[in-house]
Design a protein around this motif. Structure first.
Motif, PDB file in Angstrom:
ATOM      1  N   LEU A   1      10.153  10.263  -6.805  1.00 21.22           N
ATOM      2  CA  LEU A   1       9.871   8.952  -6.223  1.00 21.22           C
ATOM      3  C   LEU A   1      11.129   8.083  -6.190  1.00 21.22           C
ATOM      4  O   LEU A   1      11.302   7.266  -5.289  1.00 21.22           O
ATOM      5  CB  LEU A   1       8.763   8.254  -7.014  1.00 21.22           C
ATOM      6  CG  LEU A   1       7.394   8.941  -6.998  1.00 21.22           C
ATOM      7  CD1 LEU A   1       6.383   8.131  -7.802  1.00 21.22           C
ATOM      8  CD2 LEU A   1       6.908   9.132  -5.573  1.00 21.22           C
TER       9      LEU A   1
ATOM     10  N   TRP B   1      -0.038   6.862  -2.331  1.00 24.12           N
ATOM     11  CA  TRP B   1      -0.334   7.641  -3.519  1.00 24.12           C
ATOM     12  C   TRP B   1      -1.246   8.819  -3.222  1.00 24.12           C
ATOM     13  O   TRP B   1      -1.211   9.836  -3.933  1.00 24.12           O
ATOM     14  CB  TRP B   1      -0.983   6.747  -4.583  1.00 24.12           C
ATOM     15  CG  TRP B   1      -0.061   5.722  -5.166  1.00 24.12           C
ATOM     16  CD1 TRP B   1      -0.054   4.382  -4.922  1.00 24.12           C
ATOM     17  CD2 TRP B   1       1.019   5.947  -6.097  1.00 24.12           C
ATOM     18  NE1 TRP B   1       0.952   3.759  -5.638  1.00 24.12           N
ATOM     19  CE2 TRP B   1       1.619   4.697  -6.369  1.00 24.12           C
ATOM     20  CE3 TRP B   1       1.516   7.091  -6.721  1.00 24.12           C
ATOM     21  CZ2 TRP B   1       2.696   4.557  -7.235  1.00 24.12           C
ATOM     22  CZ3 TRP B   1       2.583   6.960  -7.580  1.00 24.12           C
ATOM     23  CH2 TRP B   1       3.166   5.704  -7.830  1.00 24.12           C
ATOM     24  N   HIS B   2      -2.092   8.674  -2.188  1.00 23.83           N
ATOM     25  CA  HIS B   2      -3.038   9.748  -1.903  1.00 23.83           C
ATOM     26  C   HIS B   2      -2.338  11.043  -1.531  1.00 23.83           C
ATOM     27  O   HIS B   2      -2.898  12.131  -1.693  1.00 23.83           O
ATOM     28  CB  HIS B   2      -3.987   9.319  -0.773  1.00 23.83           C
ATOM     29  CG  HIS B   2      -3.306   8.969   0.508  1.00 23.83           C
ATOM     30  ND1 HIS B   2      -2.607   7.792   0.684  1.00 23.83           N
ATOM     31  CD2 HIS B   2      -3.194   9.656   1.681  1.00 23.83           C
ATOM     32  CE1 HIS B   2      -2.115   7.750   1.913  1.00 23.83           C
ATOM     33  NE2 HIS B   2      -2.448   8.862   2.526  1.00 23.83           N
ATOM     34  N   HIS B   3      -1.090  10.942  -1.046  1.00 21.84           N
ATOM     35  CA  HIS B   3      -0.346  12.148  -0.710  1.00 21.84           C
ATOM     36  C   HIS B   3       0.035  12.946  -1.962  1.00 21.84           C
ATOM     37  O   HIS B   3       0.446  14.102  -1.860  1.00 21.84           O
ATOM     38  CB  HIS B   3       0.924  11.799   0.077  1.00 21.84           C
ATOM     39  CG  HIS B   3       0.636  11.267   1.436  1.00 21.84           C
ATOM     40  ND1 HIS B   3       1.529  10.492   2.148  1.00 21.84           N
ATOM     41  CD2 HIS B   3      -0.459  11.385   2.226  1.00 21.84           C
ATOM     42  CE1 HIS B   3       1.000  10.161   3.310  1.00 21.84           C
ATOM     43  NE2 HIS B   3      -0.206  10.693   3.375  1.00 21.84           N
ATOM     44  N   LEU B   4      -0.076  12.310  -3.115  1.00 22.56           N
ATOM     45  CA  LEU B   4       0.270  12.985  -4.367  1.00 22.56           C
ATOM     46  C   LEU B   4      -0.921  13.703  -4.995  1.00 22.56           C
ATOM     47  O   LEU B   4      -0.777  14.328  -6.047  1.00 22.56           O
ATOM     48  CB  LEU B   4       0.820  11.966  -5.376  1.00 22.56           C
ATOM     49  CG  LEU B   4       2.212  11.407  -5.062  1.00 22.56           C
ATOM     50  CD1 LEU B   4       2.536  10.262  -6.003  1.00 22.56           C
ATOM     51  CD2 LEU B   4       3.265  12.503  -5.167  1.00 22.56           C
TER      52      LEU B   4
ATOM     53  N   PHE C   1       8.818   6.093   0.583  1.00 21.57           N
ATOM     54  CA  PHE C   1       7.601   5.957  -0.221  1.00 21.57           C
ATOM     55  C   PHE C   1       7.315   4.503  -0.552  1.00 21.57           C
ATOM     56  O   PHE C   1       6.156   4.095  -0.634  1.00 21.57           O
ATOM     57  CB  PHE C   1       7.757   6.759  -1.529  1.00 21.57           C
ATOM     58  CG  PHE C   1       6.576   6.636  -2.454  1.00 21.57           C
ATOM     59  CD1 PHE C   1       5.476   7.461  -2.298  1.00 21.57           C
ATOM     60  CD2 PHE C   1       6.567   5.687  -3.472  1.00 21.57           C
ATOM     61  CE1 PHE C   1       4.381   7.339  -3.151  1.00 21.57           C
ATOM     62  CE2 PHE C   1       5.480   5.572  -4.325  1.00 21.57           C
ATOM     63  CZ  PHE C   1       4.394   6.392  -4.157  1.00 21.57           C
ATOM     64  N   TRP C   2       8.370   3.699  -0.723  1.00 21.41           N
ATOM     65  CA  TRP C   2       8.216   2.325  -1.170  1.00 21.41           C
ATOM     66  C   TRP C   2       8.090   1.320  -0.031  1.00 21.41           C
ATOM     67  O   TRP C   2       7.975   0.118  -0.279  1.00 21.41           O
ATOM     68  CB  TRP C   2       9.388   1.939  -2.068  1.00 21.41           C
ATOM     69  CG  TRP C   2       9.505   2.854  -3.243  1.00 21.41           C
ATOM     70  CD1 TRP C   2      10.386   3.881  -3.399  1.00 21.41           C
ATOM     71  CD2 TRP C   2       8.684   2.850  -4.411  1.00 21.41           C
ATOM     72  NE1 TRP C   2      10.176   4.520  -4.593  1.00 21.41           N
ATOM     73  CE2 TRP C   2       9.136   3.909  -5.245  1.00 21.41           C
ATOM     74  CE3 TRP C   2       7.619   2.061  -4.843  1.00 21.41           C
ATOM     75  CZ2 TRP C   2       8.552   4.189  -6.475  1.00 21.41           C
ATOM     76  CZ3 TRP C   2       7.043   2.348  -6.077  1.00 21.41           C
ATOM     77  CH2 TRP C   2       7.506   3.390  -6.875  1.00 21.41           C
TER      78      TRP C   2
ATOM     79  N   GLN D   1       0.845  -1.175   0.000  1.00 22.22           N
ATOM     80  CA  GLN D   1       0.000   0.000   0.000  1.00 22.22           C
ATOM     81  C   GLN D   1       0.892   1.241   0.000  1.00 22.22           C
ATOM     82  O   GLN D   1       1.447   1.634   1.018  1.00 22.22           O
ATOM     83  CB  GLN D   1      -0.924  -0.008   1.215  1.00 22.22           C
ATOM     84  CG  GLN D   1      -1.933  -1.151   1.185  1.00 22.22           C
ATOM     85  CD  GLN D   1      -2.877  -1.106   2.360  1.00 22.22           C
ATOM     86  OE1 GLN D   1      -2.683  -0.341   3.290  1.00 22.22           O
ATOM     87  NE2 GLN D   1      -3.915  -1.918   2.313  1.00 22.22           N
ATOM     88  N   LEU D   2       1.018   1.831  -1.153  1.00 20.01           N
ATOM     89  CA  LEU D   2       1.853   3.011  -1.286  1.00 20.01           C
ATOM     90  C   LEU D   2       1.024   4.260  -1.021  1.00 20.01           C
ATOM     91  O   LEU D   2      -0.172   4.305  -1.317  1.00 20.01           O
ATOM     92  CB  LEU D   2       2.466   3.067  -2.688  1.00 20.01           C
ATOM     93  CG  LEU D   2       3.336   1.865  -3.075  1.00 20.01           C
ATOM     94  CD1 LEU D   2       3.796   1.996  -4.521  1.00 20.01           C
ATOM     95  CD2 LEU D   2       4.535   1.745  -2.161  1.00 20.01           C
TER      96      LEU D   2
ATOM     97  N   GLU E   1      12.385  -0.402  -7.584  1.00 18.79           N
ATOM     98  CA  GLU E   1      11.410   0.624  -7.934  1.00 18.79           C
ATOM     99  C   GLU E   1      12.065   2.003  -8.015  1.00 18.79           C
ATOM    100  O   GLU E   1      11.757   2.796  -8.902  1.00 18.79           O
ATOM    101  CB  GLU E   1      10.271   0.653  -6.902  1.00 18.79           C
ATOM    102  CG  GLU E   1       9.397  -0.581  -6.890  1.00 18.79           C
ATOM    103  CD  GLU E   1       9.939  -1.676  -5.986  1.00 18.79           C
ATOM    104  OE1 GLU E   1       9.197  -2.644  -5.729  1.00 18.79           O
ATOM    105  OE2 GLU E   1      11.098  -1.557  -5.536  1.00 18.79           O
TER     106      GLU E   1
ATOM    107  N   TYR F   1       6.645  17.507  -0.858  1.00 16.24           N
ATOM    108  CA  TYR F   1       6.334  16.086  -0.681  1.00 16.24           C
ATOM    109  C   TYR F   1       7.586  15.293  -0.342  1.00 16.24           C
ATOM    110  O   TYR F   1       7.587  14.473   0.594  1.00 16.24           O
ATOM    111  CB  TYR F   1       5.691  15.552  -1.956  1.00 16.24           C
ATOM    112  CG  TYR F   1       5.225  14.115  -1.848  1.00 16.24           C
ATOM    113  CD1 TYR F   1       4.325  13.722  -0.872  1.00 16.24           C
ATOM    114  CD2 TYR F   1       5.694  13.156  -2.745  1.00 16.24           C
ATOM    115  CE1 TYR F   1       3.888  12.414  -0.780  1.00 16.24           C
ATOM    116  CE2 TYR F   1       5.263  11.843  -2.655  1.00 16.24           C
ATOM    117  CZ  TYR F   1       4.360  11.478  -1.681  1.00 16.24           C
ATOM    118  OH  TYR F   1       3.942  10.177  -1.586  1.00 16.24           O
TER     119      TYR F   1
ATOM    120  N   CYS G   1      12.341   4.268 -11.414  1.00  9.48           N
ATOM    121  CA  CYS G   1      11.768   5.614 -11.450  1.00  9.48           C
ATOM    122  C   CYS G   1      12.806   6.648 -11.863  1.00  9.48           C
ATOM    123  O   CYS G   1      12.526   7.529 -12.686  1.00  9.48           O
ATOM    124  CB  CYS G   1      11.183   5.972 -10.083  1.00  9.48           C
ATOM    125  SG  CYS G   1       9.588   5.214  -9.728  1.00  9.48           S
TER     126      CYS G   1
END
Length: 234
Positions: free
Chosen positions: A217, A5-8, A223-224, A2-3, A167, A46, A171
């Motif tokens: 990222l 992503w909502h913070h982005l 983040f990962w 569960q990354l 990852e 971020y 990226c």
């Protein structure tokens, strides 16, 4: 996994605003400048939120993002501040290069990229893709080409560092490649006018924001993490 992503979401929303407000605008304005710079500024916030001001790579990427935002602000007014914008992005490429490091070096990749810079600028001069008022600054553009080629070289070599998460390496490499594509689109799509505005501008901005997001990222380890933000790194 569960990354977060909502913070982005703020970044993605600001990108949408930039597409709506900045891309279609034919004339520079303060509002356009704010819309163009905001997504990168949010990436700065971020990355700082995720990693803080601790790791050397994170610091350098943060500096590069800040310089990129400054370059964005300048380039909204290309006639008066175009060259300072190129200089700001050149410094950003130096910061990115130092962030990616020289722990793994493939000279073959480096030579190929530098030869490509020579070929690209030869084509640019033939097509006369650089506006006449910028011709005196051709050496600066060539230097910038060398700097971004070096950044791409270090990002590609960074992919071989097995101690980093796959990852992150993916990226960073993808972000560096797309960054180069974005800059080439400025020259060939906008400068040479191969496709009409605002389509060329849309391509440039879309690839640019994608590149900055991927590099951000790639610079973040937290983040990962599978259970971020509960898990800590020692």
């Amino acid at each position: 996994m569960q990354l977060p992503w909502h913070h982005l979401l703020p970044f993605l929303a600001s990108v949408a605003v930039s597409f709506i407000w900045f891309v279609p605008k034919p004339t520079p304005s303060i509002g356009s400048m704010v819309c163009k710079c905001l997504p990168v500024i949010l990436l700065v916030m971020y990355l700082f939120y995720l990693e803080g001001w601790t790791d050397t790579e994170n610091k350098l990427v943060l500096v590069a993002l800040i310089l990129s935002a400054l370059g964005d602000a300048f380039l909204v007014f290309p006639k008066s501040l175009g060259l300072p914008g190129v200089v700001a992005f050149g410094l950003a490429q130096i910061a990115f290069t130092c962030a990616f490091g020289f722990r793994s070096v493939s000279w073959v990749i480096g030579i190929i990229l530098y030869l490509t810079v020579f070929i690209v600028f030869s084509v640019i001069m033939i097509l006369e893709a650089i506006p006449s008022n910028y011709r005196v600054a051709v050496p600066i553009f060539i230097l910038y080409g060398i700097l971004i080629a070096t950044m791409l070289w270090r990002a590609l070599d960074r992919f071989h560092l097995q101690e980093l998460l796959l990852e992150r390496r993916l990226c960073t490499a993808a972000g560096a490649i797309i960054f180069v594509v974005s800059d080439l689109s400025i020259i060939f799509l906008q400068g040479a006018g191969l496709i009409p505005q605002p389509y060329s501008k849309f391509v440039t901005i879309a690839t640019y924001y994608s590149a900055q997001l991927l590099i951000t990222l790639g610079a973040s380890e937290k983040f990962w993490l599978k259970d971020y933000p509960n898990k800590t790194i020692h």
